[in-house]
Design an enzyme around this catalytic site. Structure first.
Site, PDB file in Angstrom:
ATOM      1  N   TYR A 149       0.841  -1.204   0.000  1.00  0.00           N
ATOM      2  CA  TYR A 149       0.000   0.000   0.000  1.00  0.00           C
ATOM      3  C   TYR A 149       0.876   1.255   0.000  1.00  0.00           C
ATOM      4  O   TYR A 149       0.724   2.124  -0.866  1.00  0.00           O
ATOM      5  CB  TYR A 149      -0.896  -0.035   1.242  1.00  0.00           C
ATOM      6  CG  TYR A 149      -1.870   1.111   1.351  1.00  0.00           C
ATOM      7  CD1 TYR A 149      -2.994   1.172   0.529  1.00  0.00           C
ATOM      8  CD2 TYR A 149      -1.688   2.126   2.291  1.00  0.00           C
ATOM      9  CE1 TYR A 149      -3.912   2.216   0.653  1.00  0.00           C
ATOM     10  CE2 TYR A 149      -2.595   3.165   2.423  1.00  0.00           C
ATOM     11  CZ  TYR A 149      -3.703   3.202   1.600  1.00  0.00           C
ATOM     12  OH  TYR A 149      -4.605   4.234   1.718  1.00  0.00           O
ATOM     13  N   ASP A 150       1.797   1.331   0.964  1.00  0.00           N
ATOM     14  CA  ASP A 150       2.590   2.560   1.132  1.00  0.00           C
ATOM     15  C   ASP A 150       3.446   2.845  -0.104  1.00  0.00           C
ATOM     16  O   ASP A 150       3.473   3.965  -0.619  1.00  0.00           O
ATOM     17  CB  ASP A 150       3.534   2.437   2.341  1.00  0.00           C
ATOM     18  CG  ASP A 150       2.796   2.157   3.647  1.00  0.00           C
ATOM     19  OD1 ASP A 150       1.566   1.974   3.617  1.00  0.00           O
ATOM     20  OD2 ASP A 150       3.456   2.105   4.692  1.00  0.00           O
ATOM     21  N   ASN A 159      -6.128   9.624   8.390  1.00  0.00           N
ATOM     22  CA  ASN A 159      -7.238   8.749   8.825  1.00  0.00           C
ATOM     23  C   ASN A 159      -8.594   9.461   8.802  1.00  0.00           C
ATOM     24  O   ASN A 159      -8.775  10.465   9.489  1.00  0.00           O
ATOM     25  CB  ASN A 159      -6.994   8.242  10.252  1.00  0.00           C
ATOM     26  CG  ASN A 159      -5.774   7.354  10.344  1.00  0.00           C
ATOM     27  OD1 ASN A 159      -4.662   7.813  10.127  1.00  0.00           O
ATOM     28  ND2 ASN A 159      -5.970   6.087  10.649  1.00  0.00           N
ATOM     29  N   SER A 211     -14.324   2.068  12.810  1.00  0.00           N
ATOM     30  CA  SER A 211     -15.441   1.161  12.531  1.00  0.00           C
ATOM     31  C   SER A 211     -15.376  -0.056  13.455  1.00  0.00           C
ATOM     32  O   SER A 211     -16.396  -0.488  14.002  1.00  0.00           O
ATOM     33  CB  SER A 211     -15.452   0.745  11.057  1.00  0.00           C
ATOM     34  OG  SER A 211     -14.168   0.418  10.614  1.00  0.00           O
ATOM     35  N   GLN A 221       2.860   7.161  15.726  1.00  0.00           N
ATOM     36  CA  GLN A 221       2.127   8.417  15.882  1.00  0.00           C
ATOM     37  C   GLN A 221       1.849   9.007  14.509  1.00  0.00           C
ATOM     38  O   GLN A 221       2.573   8.764  13.550  1.00  0.00           O
ATOM     39  CB  GLN A 221       2.934   9.415  16.715  1.00  0.00           C
ATOM     40  CG  GLN A 221       4.346   9.605  16.226  1.00  0.00           C
ATOM     41  CD  GLN A 221       5.140  10.563  17.108  1.00  0.00           C
ATOM     42  OE1 GLN A 221       4.697  10.945  18.192  1.00  0.00           O
ATOM     43  NE2 GLN A 221       6.299  10.967  16.640  1.00  0.00           N
TER      44      GLN A 221
END
Ligand code: NAD
Ligand code: UDP
Length: 316
Positions: A146-147, A175, A190, A278
């Site tokens: 993904y990254d 996010n 979720s 973080q």
């Protein structure tokens, strides 16, 4: 505003479905292209009666021939469990998908916006993260499909911009949460809400001291539309996120406080590999260039999202 023909790839997903709605409300013709891997027709079911809305089931790793004025490229699974399910397809979706959509933009002279991600910063050493930070991504870990896929897509966007003078826009989304999130997609907001509504254990991974900054969907859509339509030639990348930072433990406590009837208990599970410690956006650039900043506080967004999940899991 002049009506445009706008393509939204990944339009049946969480963010895409809200974006399609917003663009239709502005009077545009919207073509939603999605292979329904993580998205669902349920997210766009109310749009099928609108003659300005079209849905096309298509995988963006294959070329697409349509005529449009703007492209929002969102197609890509976004939650770790979904993007790690078929990691090769995830990279293909980001990279081949970007090549195909950039090719389409080049032929049609459409302006194209890429939904990039805060994941391009990886597990960051700089806090909060400004757009100038190059990131710290493990290129061979389980999140890399993904990254690195998203990082390569950014590279392609900027090469098409320099080489072919394409009108690009790149947003790095932090996010985001809200209605239409998949109840089983494993993302933290979720998960916690669905667990609390079902009286299941609330699963905090690790000790819960890792942080995230959660943005409500409406703020994101506003930021994306402003970025697409800025006429100053500002191409980004620009962070779009809410800088209010919370630990995952604080999030769990907030969700439980907002669902007081829940009998759920908090339990701890192993922290996934390469889980960023973080994350907090520096949004100075979005403020300066787009006059944008988030308006919706976490509690307010959580209330709306809880209402949505109450209806879909039948506990209203
Ligand atoms: P989502 O999984 O709900 O939506 C992604 C959509 O893309 C789904 O409808 C899926 O079916 C579709 N799709 C996947 N692969 C495809 C393919 N090969 N061809 C066509 N369609 C395909 O996720 P989301 O949260 O709505 O994310 C949308 C975009 O925003 C993604 O590109 C994601 O990387 C980016 N983003 C999201 C967040 C977030 O917090 N939600 C954060 C950063 C970036
Ligand atoms: N997380 C958690 N419990 C869950 C789901 C996620 O504690 O049931 C944690 C996860 O380890 C991460 C954070 O919540 O530290 C955000 O996870 P998410 O998958 O939502 O997003 P991302 O890690 O991609 O930011």
């Amino acid at each position: 505003m002049q009506s445009k023909r706008i393509l939204v790839t990944g339009g049946a997903g969480f963010i895409g479905s809200h974006l399609c709605r917003r663009l239709l409300a502005e009077g545009h013709d919207v073509l939603c292209v999605d292979n329904l891997f993580t998205g669902s027709k349920d997210n766009i079911i109310d749009l099928f009666d609108n003659h300005k809305f079209e849905f096309l089931r298509h995988d963006v790793t294959f070329p697409l021939y349509v005529e449009v004025n703007q492209i929002y490229n969102l197609a890509c699974p976004a939650s770790p469990i979904h993007y790690q399910f078929d990691p090769v397809q995830t990279t293909k979706t980001s990279v081949h998908g970007a090549i195909n959509m950039l090719g389409l933009a080049k032929r049609t002279k459409a302006r194209i916006l890429q939904a990039s991600t805060s994941e391009v910063y990886g597990d960051p050493e700089i806090h909060p993260q400004p757009e100038t930070y190059w990131g710290r991504v493990n290129p061979i870990g389980p999140r890399a499909c993904y990254d690195e896929g998203k990082r390569c897509a950014e590279t392609l966007f900027f090469d098409y911009y320099r080489q072919h003078k394409l009108e690009i826009r790149v947003v790095r989304i932090f996010n985001t949460f809200g209605p239409n999130m998949h109840p089983n997609d494993g993302r933290v907001v979720s998960n916690f809400i669905v667990q609390a509504l079902r009286n299941h254990d609330i699963t905090i991974y690790g000790d819960g001291s890792q942080t995230r900054s959660f943005q409500y969907i409406d703020d994101l859509v506003e930021g994306m539309v402003r970025m697409m339509n800025n006429e100053e030639g500002f191409v980004g990348p620009v962070n779009i996120g809410n800088p209010d930072e919370f630990t995952i433990k604080e999030l769990a406590e907030k969700v439980l406080a907002l669902i007081p009837e829940s009998k759920s208990r908090i339990v701890h599970k192993a922290l996934p590999q390469d889980d960023p410690r973080q994350r907090q956006p520096d949004i100075s650039m979005a403020k300066e260039k787009l006059g944008w900043q988030p308006e919706i506080k976490l509690d307010e967004g959580l209330r709306k999202t809880i209402e949505y999940f109450r209806t879909i899991i039948g506990r209203a």
